[in-house]
Design a protein around this motif. Structure first.
Motif, PDB file in Angstrom:
ATOM      1  N   GLY A   1      28.497  17.589  60.882  1.00  0.00           N
ATOM      2  CA  GLY A   1      27.950  16.760  59.818  1.00  0.00           C
ATOM      3  C   GLY A   1      28.885  15.621  59.458  1.00  0.00           C
TER       4      GLY A   1
ATOM      5  N   LYS B   1      28.951  22.267  50.556  1.00  0.00           N
ATOM      6  CA  LYS B   1      27.885  23.272  50.496  1.00  0.00           C
ATOM      7  C   LYS B   1      26.971  23.187  51.723  1.00  0.00           C
ATOM      8  CE  LYS B   1      27.654  23.655  45.445  1.00  0.00           C
ATOM      9  NZ  LYS B   1      26.858  23.333  44.230  1.00  0.00           N
ATOM     10  N   LYS B   2      26.737  21.963  52.194  1.00  0.00           N
ATOM     11  CA  LYS B   2      25.842  21.768  53.341  1.00  0.00           C
ATOM     12  C   LYS B   2      26.405  22.355  54.627  1.00  0.00           C
ATOM     13  CE  LYS B   2      23.185  17.763  51.740  1.00  0.00           C
ATOM     14  NZ  LYS B   2      22.806  16.353  51.986  1.00  0.00           N
TER      15      LYS B   2
ATOM     16  N   GLU C   1      27.254  25.281  54.975  1.00  0.00           N
ATOM     17  CA  GLU C   1      26.558  26.569  55.076  1.00  0.00           C
ATOM     18  C   GLU C   1      25.051  26.397  55.051  1.00  0.00           C
ATOM     19  OE1 GLU C   1      27.938  29.414  55.634  1.00  0.00           O
ATOM     20  OE2 GLU C   1      30.041  28.837  55.410  1.00  0.00           O
ATOM     21  N   THR C   2      24.544  25.625  54.091  1.00  0.00           N
ATOM     22  CA  THR C   2      23.091  25.559  53.896  1.00  0.00           C
ATOM     23  C   THR C   2      22.354  24.849  55.021  1.00  0.00           C
ATOM     24  OG1 THR C   2      23.272  23.530  52.573  1.00  0.00           O
ATOM     25  CG2 THR C   2      23.370  25.624  51.391  1.00  0.00           C
ATOM     26  N   GLU C   3      23.032  23.933  55.726  1.00  0.00           N
ATOM     27  CA  GLU C   3      22.395  23.190  56.816  1.00  0.00           C
ATOM     28  C   GLU C   3      22.690  23.804  58.180  1.00  0.00           C
ATOM     29  OE1 GLU C   3      20.383  20.527  56.269  1.00  0.00           O
ATOM     30  OE2 GLU C   3      20.655  20.854  54.122  1.00  0.00           O
TER      31      GLU C   3
ATOM     32  N   ILE D   1      32.059  19.964  59.451  1.00  0.00           N
ATOM     33  CA  ILE D   1      31.834  18.651  58.864  1.00  0.00           C
ATOM     34  C   ILE D   1      33.156  17.885  58.927  1.00  0.00           C
ATOM     35  CG2 ILE D   1      29.957  19.391  57.343  1.00  0.00           C
ATOM     36  CD1 ILE D   1      31.939  19.418  55.032  1.00  0.00           C
TER      37      ILE D   1
ATOM     38  N   THR E   1      28.765  18.594  47.393  1.00  0.00           N
ATOM     39  CA  THR E   1      27.477  18.708  48.074  1.00  0.00           C
ATOM     40  C   THR E   1      27.671  18.820  49.582  1.00  0.00           C
ATOM     41  OG1 THR E   1      26.326  17.449  46.358  1.00  0.00           O
ATOM     42  CG2 THR E   1      25.263  17.572  48.509  1.00  0.00           C
ATOM     43  N   ARG E   2      28.568  18.025  50.108  1.00  0.00           N
ATOM     44  CA  ARG E   2      28.817  18.053  51.554  1.00  0.00           C
ATOM     45  C   ARG E   2      29.433  19.381  51.988  1.00  0.00           C
ATOM     46  NH1 ARG E   2      30.269  11.953  53.630  1.00  0.00           N
ATOM     47  NH2 ARG E   2      28.966  10.843  52.144  1.00  0.00           N
TER      48      ARG E   2
ATOM     49  N   LEU F   1      25.091  13.315  57.085  1.00  0.00           N
ATOM     50  CA  LEU F   1      25.595  14.067  55.935  1.00  0.00           C
ATOM     51  C   LEU F   1      25.795  13.110  54.770  1.00  0.00           C
ATOM     52  CD1 LEU F   1      26.594  16.993  55.223  1.00  0.00           C
ATOM     53  CD2 LEU F   1      28.898  16.170  55.740  1.00  0.00           C
TER      54      LEU F   1
END
Length: 223
Positions: free
Chosen positions: A40, A71-72, A74-76, A81, A68-69, A62
């Motif tokens: 990302g 967290k993404k 894991e969530t994405e 990243i 927020t980045r 991203l």
């Protein structure tokens, strides 16, 4: 990178880590990530250089603030990243960093890790006060990097890298322009005395244009 006529950068504080940082979900370094790993990043500069270094990677856009980045990751379902190391360090999140990526792989963005403070050009009193916190080495480096990007007429939305280092009275500046797919990458490094920082930036900018960087810039801006 331009300012209104009545403003200037009065001082530049000491530079934090200027490099990019890899945050890997499974602890893999960039070279060890599996083929097709999802990375990302929202930076065209990083995307183009990563595609040149490892075209097998799958790069995912991203966006968002730092939290927020993170967290993404894991969530994405991302494998890793890439963020600026300086932001993570300043936020006390450097424990997240898996690897600081060499500038030979990812040349930093102009001014990355540096903080410039603006002032009015005619405000002599404030400029005198700010001079006390000016870091000369960082200021010369930033002057060179900004001059290079200005010469290329670039900005944040084009894949340009610019990074300067000082060794006593000498300044070394590296500049880069790359195509979005990473297949074309022009890179130039030169050294001069630090008082010629701005001229050095302009010179490398012209060299990159001559090498073909202007064609890349025109293609990206017209896309």
């Amino acid at each position: 990178i331009s300012f209104p006529m009545n403003l200037c950068i009065a001082c530049v504080t000491k530079r934090e880590n200027p490099f990019d940082a890899l945050i890997s979900r499974n602890g893999f370094k960039l070279a060890d990530l599996p083929k097709g790993a999802k990375i990302g990043t929202g930076s065209l500069r990083r995307i183009s250089q990563l595609m040149n270094y490892r075209p097998d990677l799958k790069l995912i856009p991203l966006r968002g603030n730092l939290e927020t980045r993170l967290k993404k990751l894991e969530t994405e379902g991302l494998d890793a990243i890439i963020l600026a190391a300086a932001g993570l360090i300043r936020m006390g999140l450097d424990d997240w960093i898996t690897e600081i990526i060499s500038s030979n792989i990812l040349l930093p963005a102009m001014g990355q890790g540096a903080v410039g403070i603006e002032a009015r050009k005619n405000d002599v009193d404030n400029q005198i006060l700010l001079a006390d916190i000016d870091d000369e080495e960082t200021h010369y480096a930033l002057d060179a990097e900004r001059a290079l990007v200005r010469q290329l007429e670039g900005g944040c939305n084009v894949p340009i890298g610019a990074f300067a280092t000082l060794d006593e009275e000498q300044i070394t500046l590296t500049g880069l322009v790359a195509s979005l797919d990473g297949k074309i990458l022009y890179k130039k490094e030169m050294t001069d005395i630090k008082t010629n920082a701005i001229a050095l930036g302009r010179k490398i900018g012209d060299e990159l244009i001559t090498m073909g960087g202007d064609r890349i810039m025109k293609e990206i801006k017209s896309a």
